[in-house]
Design a protein around this motif. Sequence first.
Motif, PDB file in Angstrom:
ATOM      1  N   MET A  32       6.666 -15.585  -9.164  1.00  0.00           N
ATOM      2  CA  MET A  32       6.909 -14.219  -9.602  1.00  0.00           C
ATOM      3  C   MET A  32       8.296 -13.784  -9.140  1.00  0.00           C
ATOM      4  N   PHE A  33       8.983 -12.979  -9.940  1.00  0.00           N
ATOM      5  CA  PHE A  33      10.347 -12.534  -9.669  1.00  0.00           C
ATOM      6  C   PHE A  33      10.304 -11.109  -9.118  1.00  0.00           C
ATOM      7  N   TYR A  34      10.844 -10.946  -7.914  1.00  0.00           N
ATOM      8  CA  TYR A  34      10.927  -9.622  -7.276  1.00  0.00           C
ATOM      9  C   TYR A  34      12.397  -9.293  -7.014  1.00  0.00           C
ATOM     10  N   HIS A  35      12.874  -8.212  -7.622  1.00  0.00           N
ATOM     11  CA  HIS A  35      14.242  -7.740  -7.394  1.00  0.00           C
ATOM     12  C   HIS A  35      14.200  -6.494  -6.523  1.00  0.00           C
ATOM     13  N   PHE A  36      14.807  -6.580  -5.331  1.00  0.00           N
ATOM     14  CA  PHE A  36      14.901  -5.409  -4.467  1.00  0.00           C
ATOM     15  C   PHE A  36      16.049  -4.550  -4.973  1.00  0.00           C
ATOM     16  N   HIS A  37      15.715  -3.364  -5.446  1.00  0.00           N
ATOM     17  CA  HIS A  37      16.662  -2.477  -6.108  1.00  0.00           C
ATOM     18  C   HIS A  37      17.254  -1.498  -5.092  1.00  0.00           C
ATOM     19  N   LEU A  38      18.451  -1.792  -4.638  1.00  0.00           N
ATOM     20  CA  LEU A  38      19.198  -0.830  -3.833  1.00  0.00           C
ATOM     21  C   LEU A  38      19.730   0.247  -4.772  1.00  0.00           C
ATOM     22  N   HIS A  39      19.463   1.487  -4.458  1.00  0.00           N
ATOM     23  CA  HIS A  39      19.784   2.606  -5.348  1.00  0.00           C
ATOM     24  C   HIS A  39      21.256   2.599  -5.736  1.00  0.00           C
ATOM     25  N   LYS A  40      21.512   2.747  -7.033  1.00  0.00           N
ATOM     26  CA  LYS A  40      22.848   2.733  -7.635  1.00  0.00           C
ATOM     27  C   LYS A  40      23.495   1.354  -7.598  1.00  0.00           C
ATOM     28  N   CYS A  41      22.653   0.323  -7.660  1.00  0.00           N
ATOM     29  CA  CYS A  41      23.150  -1.054  -7.732  1.00  0.00           C
ATOM     30  C   CYS A  41      22.592  -1.774  -8.955  1.00  0.00           C
ATOM     31  N   ALA A  42      22.531  -1.070 -10.071  1.00  0.00           N
ATOM     32  CA  ALA A  42      22.197  -1.660 -11.376  1.00  0.00           C
ATOM     33  C   ALA A  42      20.764  -2.164 -11.478  1.00  0.00           C
ATOM     34  N   GLY A  43      19.842  -1.531 -10.769  1.00  0.00           N
ATOM     35  CA  GLY A  43      18.445  -1.916 -10.884  1.00  0.00           C
ATOM     36  C   GLY A  43      17.858  -1.611 -12.257  1.00  0.00           C
ATOM     37  N   THR A  44      18.318  -0.528 -12.874  1.00  0.00           N
ATOM     38  CA  THR A  44      17.835  -0.194 -14.216  1.00  0.00           C
ATOM     39  C   THR A  44      18.239  -1.275 -15.200  1.00  0.00           C
ATOM     40  N   ARG A  45      19.455  -1.774 -15.053  1.00  0.00           N
ATOM     41  CA  ARG A  45      19.917  -2.858 -15.916  1.00  0.00           C
ATOM     42  C   ARG A  45      19.068  -4.110 -15.699  1.00  0.00           C
ATOM     43  N   MET A  46      18.723  -4.415 -14.433  1.00  0.00           N
ATOM     44  CA  MET A  46      17.889  -5.589 -14.164  1.00  0.00           C
ATOM     45  C   MET A  46      16.512  -5.452 -14.814  1.00  0.00           C
ATOM     46  N   CYS A  47      15.957  -4.259 -14.749  1.00  0.00           N
ATOM     47  CA  CYS A  47      14.657  -4.014 -15.383  1.00  0.00           C
ATOM     48  C   CYS A  47      14.758  -4.197 -16.898  1.00  0.00           C
ATOM     49  N   ASP A  48      15.849  -3.693 -17.490  1.00  0.00           N
ATOM     50  CA  ASP A  48      16.081  -3.888 -18.928  1.00  0.00           C
ATOM     51  C   ASP A  48      16.182  -5.366 -19.260  1.00  0.00           C
ATOM     52  N   GLU A  49      16.879  -6.109 -18.429  1.00  0.00           N
ATOM     53  CA  GLU A  49      17.030  -7.544 -18.671  1.00  0.00           C
ATOM     54  C   GLU A  49      15.690  -8.270 -18.584  1.00  0.00           C
ATOM     55  N   ALA A  50      14.848  -7.848 -17.638  1.00  0.00           N
ATOM     56  CA  ALA A  50      13.528  -8.469 -17.516  1.00  0.00           C
ATOM     57  C   ALA A  50      12.730  -8.271 -18.806  1.00  0.00           C
ATOM     58  N   ARG A  51      12.788  -7.071 -19.364  1.00  0.00           N
ATOM     59  CA  ARG A  51      12.113  -6.813 -20.645  1.00  0.00           C
ATOM     60  C   ARG A  51      12.707  -7.695 -21.739  1.00  0.00           C
ATOM     61  N   PHE A  52      14.029  -7.779 -21.772  1.00  0.00           N
ATOM     62  CA  PHE A  52      14.730  -8.565 -22.785  1.00  0.00           C
ATOM     63  C   PHE A  52      14.286 -10.021 -22.748  1.00  0.00           C
TER      64      PHE A  52
END
Length: 289
Positions: A32-52
């Motif tokens: 399983m892939f877990y991305h620790f999202h530090l605020h204002k470090c492109a976590g929204t983009r990573m989530c979009d990429e996961a969907r993609f």
Amino acid sequence: MVQAYPAIVTVLLQTTVILTVSAGITPRSERMFYHFHLHKCAGTRMCDEARFRNETIVKGANCNDGGDGPARRRSRVGGLYNEHWRCQDRLKLYKSSHITYFQTETLFNKQMLECNDDLFIAVTLREPLSRVVSHIRFDSMFIKDGVQHFRNASFTSIPREMPIYGSAVVNNYYIRSLLGSAVFHLPLGRITREHLTQAKAVLDNVLILILEEVTNREKLLECYADWVTAPHAEAPKLRDNKTGGKLATFKQRHMDKEWTAELLSLNKLDLELYDYAKGVSLQQLASCT
């Protein structure tokens, strides 16, 4: 007489320590892939990429479960910041729902490192002062006198449970976030070199993505996470979040020399951590075969 070394030798000498301490990161495989999202470090983009890439994601904002976001930071399962939710229990629940990707956007739970056989962990960092300014610009929009709040928090210790406000945001936020609530909520100026060492140890066990290094970031995700973009497909781009205005304009309007100098002083250890992270990330890239 000082010995002059060729440029390539100088680079090797400077990176020797980093290369010897960096822990080996193995490819994701079926984990399983877990991305620790530090605020204002492109976590929204990573989530979009996961969907993609057709990952099955947690159905919360920014791929966060309840208790994993700045606003929804408590859950009945794990308490505040989900710090009491054992990684084994979380993974068991997610596997039953066929989840393959999730993020958290509060504080890193070091228990996650105990599940290395089943969990592939990555984190994205950006230049720390750029992150701080972006954070202030964005989150000052949602509270009264927001810019003044962050300025005050830079000179006087202001505690906040919500991890996007208060002094922790402007004082070595990376180190605080990586080491959990006991460190995150220390008063202004209390982060030490020992904390820096502990934060480095966390980074040694995860894939490190550097926001500014776009090409390297894509290569690392392809190599370690098998996130390959088909030639005919177009992956999500980095979002240009202009909430609060452009960074340069915001700084010019709201941040005087005194505040800017204080932020530099408050984040010296994060700046060291960022330089360390860049070196480890390059070593991880060099290990791709």
